[in-house]
Design a protein around this motif. Structure first.
Motif, mmCIF file in Angstrom:
data_model
loop_
_atom_site.group_PDB
_atom_site.id
_atom_site.type_symbol
_atom_site.label_atom_id
_atom_site.label_comp_id
_atom_site.label_asym_id
_atom_site.label_seq_id
_atom_site.Cartn_x
_atom_site.Cartn_y
_atom_site.Cartn_z
ATOM 1 N N TYR A 265 0.833 -1.185 0.000
ATOM 2 C CA TYR A 265 0.000 0.000 0.000
ATOM 3 C C TYR A 265 0.876 1.247 0.000
ATOM 4 O O TYR A 265 1.956 1.273 0.596
ATOM 5 C CB TYR A 265 -0.893 0.040 1.244
ATOM 6 C CG TYR A 265 -2.033 -0.927 1.234
ATOM 7 C CD1 TYR A 265 -3.285 -0.550 0.765
ATOM 8 C CD2 TYR A 265 -1.868 -2.226 1.717
ATOM 9 C CE1 TYR A 265 -4.344 -1.441 0.768
ATOM 10 C CE2 TYR A 265 -2.914 -3.124 1.720
ATOM 11 C CZ TYR A 265 -4.157 -2.721 1.233
ATOM 12 O OH TYR A 265 -5.203 -3.616 1.234
ATOM 13 N N LEU A 266 0.403 2.281 -0.650
ATOM 14 C CA LEU A 266 1.000 3.603 -0.529
ATOM 15 C C LEU A 266 0.342 4.316 0.646
ATOM 16 O O LEU A 266 -0.886 4.450 0.682
ATOM 17 C CB LEU A 266 0.785 4.416 -1.809
ATOM 18 C CG LEU A 266 1.746 4.121 -2.963
ATOM 19 C CD1 LEU A 266 1.153 4.630 -4.279
ATOM 20 C CD2 LEU A 266 3.099 4.765 -2.725
ATOM 21 N N VAL A 267 1.135 4.741 1.617
ATOM 22 C CA VAL A 267 0.583 5.500 2.731
ATOM 23 C C VAL A 267 0.838 6.987 2.473
ATOM 24 O O VAL A 267 1.823 7.365 1.833
ATOM 25 C CB VAL A 267 1.173 5.077 4.090
ATOM 26 C CG1 VAL A 267 0.944 3.599 4.328
ATOM 27 C CG2 VAL A 267 2.656 5.410 4.186
ATOM 28 N N GLU A 268 -0.065 7.827 2.972
ATOM 29 C CA GLU A 268 0.038 9.259 2.723
ATOM 30 C C GLU A 268 0.279 10.022 4.019
ATOM 31 O O GLU A 268 0.025 9.510 5.118
ATOM 32 C CB GLU A 268 -1.227 9.750 2.031
ATOM 33 C CG GLU A 268 -1.430 9.104 0.660
ATOM 34 C CD GLU A 268 -2.736 9.515 -0.001
ATOM 35 O OE1 GLU A 268 -2.840 10.660 -0.464
ATOM 36 O OE2 GLU A 268 -3.647 8.658 -0.032
ATOM 37 N N ARG A 269 0.768 11.244 3.862
ATOM 38 C CA ARG A 269 1.012 12.116 5.001
ATOM 39 C C ARG A 269 0.781 13.558 4.564
ATOM 40 O O ARG A 269 0.687 13.859 3.375
ATOM 41 C CB ARG A 269 2.405 11.895 5.585
ATOM 42 C CG ARG A 269 3.543 12.683 5.014
ATOM 43 C CD ARG A 269 3.845 12.518 3.564
ATOM 44 N NE ARG A 269 4.901 13.359 3.085
ATOM 45 C CZ ARG A 269 4.820 14.641 2.763
ATOM 46 N NH1 ARG A 269 3.704 15.291 2.927
ATOM 47 N NH2 ARG A 269 5.865 15.292 2.298
ATOM 48 N N TYR A 270 0.701 14.459 5.532
ATOM 49 C CA TYR A 270 0.402 15.857 5.242
ATOM 50 C C TYR A 270 1.302 16.770 6.056
ATOM 51 O O TYR A 270 1.621 16.495 7.217
ATOM 52 C CB TYR A 270 -1.057 16.167 5.593
ATOM 53 C CG TYR A 270 -1.352 17.660 5.663
ATOM 54 C CD1 TYR A 270 -1.645 18.380 4.504
ATOM 55 C CD2 TYR A 270 -1.311 18.333 6.885
ATOM 56 C CE1 TYR A 270 -1.902 19.740 4.578
ATOM 57 C CE2 TYR A 270 -1.573 19.704 6.948
ATOM 58 C CZ TYR A 270 -1.863 20.405 5.785
ATOM 59 O OH TYR A 270 -2.102 21.746 5.852
ATOM 60 N N GLY A 271 1.699 17.851 5.440
ATOM 61 C CA GLY A 271 2.456 18.867 6.148
ATOM 62 C C GLY A 271 2.663 20.077 5.265
ATOM 63 O O GLY A 271 2.215 20.123 4.123
ATOM 64 N N MET A 272 3.344 21.050 5.796
ATOM 65 C CA MET A 272 3.692 22.250 5.045
ATOM 66 C C MET A 272 4.939 22.854 5.670
ATOM 67 O O MET A 272 5.386 22.403 6.743
ATOM 68 C CB MET A 272 2.526 23.244 5.031
ATOM 69 C CG MET A 272 2.000 23.636 6.389
ATOM 70 S SD MET A 272 0.382 24.489 6.322
ATOM 71 C CE MET A 272 0.724 25.842 5.213
ATOM 72 N N THR A 273 5.501 23.847 5.025
ATOM 73 C CA THR A 273 6.748 24.418 5.519
ATOM 74 C C THR A 273 6.605 24.890 6.954
ATOM 75 O O THR A 273 7.480 24.661 7.801
ATOM 76 C CB THR A 273 7.182 25.582 4.622
ATOM 77 O OG1 THR A 273 7.228 25.155 3.257
ATOM 78 C CG2 THR A 273 8.564 26.081 5.009
ATOM 79 N N GLU A 274 5.487 25.544 7.273
ATOM 80 C CA GLU A 274 5.307 26.118 8.605
ATOM 81 C C GLU A 274 5.082 25.077 9.700
ATOM 82 O O GLU A 274 5.288 25.371 10.879
ATOM 83 C CB GLU A 274 4.111 27.078 8.600
ATOM 84 C CG GLU A 274 4.341 28.347 7.806
ATOM 85 C CD GLU A 274 3.898 28.236 6.355
ATOM 86 O OE1 GLU A 274 3.621 29.271 5.731
ATOM 87 O OE2 GLU A 274 3.837 27.099 5.839
ATOM 88 N N THR A 275 4.629 23.908 9.339
ATOM 89 C CA THR A 275 4.280 22.897 10.355
ATOM 90 C C THR A 275 5.134 21.647 10.299
ATOM 91 O O THR A 275 5.017 20.789 11.184
ATOM 92 C CB THR A 275 2.819 22.457 10.186
ATOM 93 O OG1 THR A 275 2.683 21.729 8.952
ATOM 94 C CG2 THR A 275 1.866 23.639 10.184
#
Length: 464
Positions: A265-275
């Motif tokens: 499976y491909l697992v996903e994640r989330y973020g951004m420069t500030e966090t």
């Protein structure tokens, strides 16, 4: 220590390999110490973020010296580079000899050696990195990332993904963004997992790295889409332990192809420069394509409506995603008003992203509130959901959905598509049959390609 000595570090593989060049852990630390000794207490050092051992040694050298590192995109234009160097206050430049730099140039030689620096570790609150936003709403802003945030992010991901020194990390992502630099380079050094950087994220390079023992693979959806289209590249990935996708929404069709061909499976994640990274699907749970998981350790997330009201965690209701916790930045450099505006009155960072949450505490990102939250005919529609449906159509290779002004609907849903043999009515009916009818595109525009940045994210403001 931010890049301390994890247990069980492998001695049979280099600590870092970039293309054909490699360093073991001792060699890397000694080469970085040679850089650190020459930084001389500079206020900040700017590093040309090319995919090379020079970049790895330079960044580690800055961190060892306690000097904030300013990663400069390798593909930056003259104006962008000048802005970053001037705004950051960098006093030294590590990179090619460029006329517009105007700073003393510090040479880096990965073969140089110096005694490993000893002494007190910089305070956890000291700035590790000054990373610049993409500048989609004006000039790029300098994001002050403390050492404690980097450590918290990497430790949280290591726990979520069971990431240890027994892994071998593989990726070919840019060494000037959070994904490639923080996760993909500093993460490997903190966990002790050897890193194979393929220079470019080509399917054949990922396949070769899998055959060489790679266990943990990072990529953006564009990378995984290309791998999914290449059976010869897909097959070796069946030996991987974990495949991770991030920086943009993952198409269900790509995830399905990878899963069927590899059993992974491909697992996903989330973020951004500030966090940095705040949400991640766990390695010990079956992932749901399109869902970026739960908050990692030390992070909290919530969704709020237009007036700050709580949004139901029903898997459908869209609101503004807000964060707080150990991985967040200390503010925008020299911009106190911008910093203050980014936080709610009760201390949550407003990400600018629209999302939904389910009863299990998992999150799905539907896009930026500025361009991806579409208000059409009284409904709130997330562009990401429509794009995912469009990408399941056999004729569609790429998709970007935007809302354009409409006298009747407020905004009408418009889809920009790349593909062969696209029939407008067929595509619209295809979406309407899979989603609510009000989420169907009202107009289809076939284009040769979509504007993207270095991380593969579509630049929708160029379409509006």
């Amino acid at each position: 220590m931010l890049l301390g000595e994890p247990t069980g570090v492998r001695s049979d593989l280099p600590a870092v390999r970039v293309g054909e060049d490699a360093l073991d852990r001792e060699g890397l630390w000694e080469a970085a110490s040679a850089v650190a000794a020459r930084l001389g207490g500079a206020s900040a050092v700017a590093v040309h973020g090319e995919a090379s051992l020079h970049t790895v040694v330079a960044v580690v050298g800055g961190l060892l010296a306690g000097v904030p590192v300013v990663p400069v995109p390798a593909d930056a234009g003259t104006a962008e580079r000048r802005h970053i160097l001037r705004d950051s206050g960098a006093e030294l430049w590590i990179g090619p000899d460029l006329d517009e730099v105007g700073l003393p140039r510090l040479p880096v030689d990965p073969a140089e050696r110096a005694p490993v620096r000893s002494g007190a570790e910089p305070e956890p609150g000291a700035t590790a990195l000054i990373m610049y936003t993409s500048g989609t709403t004006g000039s790029p802003k300098g994001v002050l990332i403390p050492r404690r945030a980097v450590a918290a992010c990497l430790d949280g991901l290591a726990e979520a993904w069971a990431w240890t020194s027994r892994d071998v990390l593989v990726h070919g992502l840019p060494l000037f963004h959070v994904h490639g630099l923080v996760l993909g380079m500093l993460g490997a050094l903190r966990t002790g997992s050897p890193l194979i950087h393929t220079v470019r994220p080509r399917p054949a390079a990922y396949a070769a790295a899998a055959e060489a023992g790679g266990t943990l693979f990072f990529g953006v959806p564009t990378v995984w889409s290309r791998i999914a289209a290449d059976p010869a590249a897909l097959r070796p990935l069946s030996s991987a332990r974990l495949l991770v996708s991030g920086s943009a929404a993952l198409p269900e069709g790509v995830a399905r192809t990878v899963r069927e061909a590899t059993g992974r499976y491909l697992v996903e994640r989330y973020g951004m420069t500030e966090t940095l990274i705040t949400l991640a699907a766990r390695a010990d749970e079956p992932p749901l394509t399109g869902w970026v998981g739960r908050p990692i350790a030390g992070v909290q997330a919530r969704i709020r409506g237009e007036r700050g009201e709580e949004v139901p965690a029903d898997g459908q209701s869209i609101g503004h995603l807000q964060m707080r916790g150990a991985t967040l930045f200390d503010g925008y450099l020299g911009l106190p008003e911008e910093t203050a505006k980014a936080w709610t009155a009760d201390g949550w960072f407003s990400t600018g992203d629209a999302a939904v949450a389910d009863a299990e505490g998992r999150y799905r990102i539907v896009g930026r509130t500025s361009v991806d939250l579409i208000k059409s005919g009284g409904y709130r529609v997330g562009a990401g959901e429509v794009e995912a449906a469009l990408l399941d159509h056999p004729a569609v290779r790429e998709a970007a959905v935007v809302g354009e002004p409409d006298d009747d609907l407020g905004q009408r849903i418009v889809a920009y598509l790349v593909g062969e043999g696209i029939d407008e009515k067929d595509v619209i009916d295809f979406v309407a049959a899979r989603l609510s009818v009000h989420k169907r595109p009202r107009e289809i525009r076939v284009v040769e390609g979509l504007p993207r940045n270095a991380m593969g994210k579509v630049q929708k403001k160029s379409l509006l």
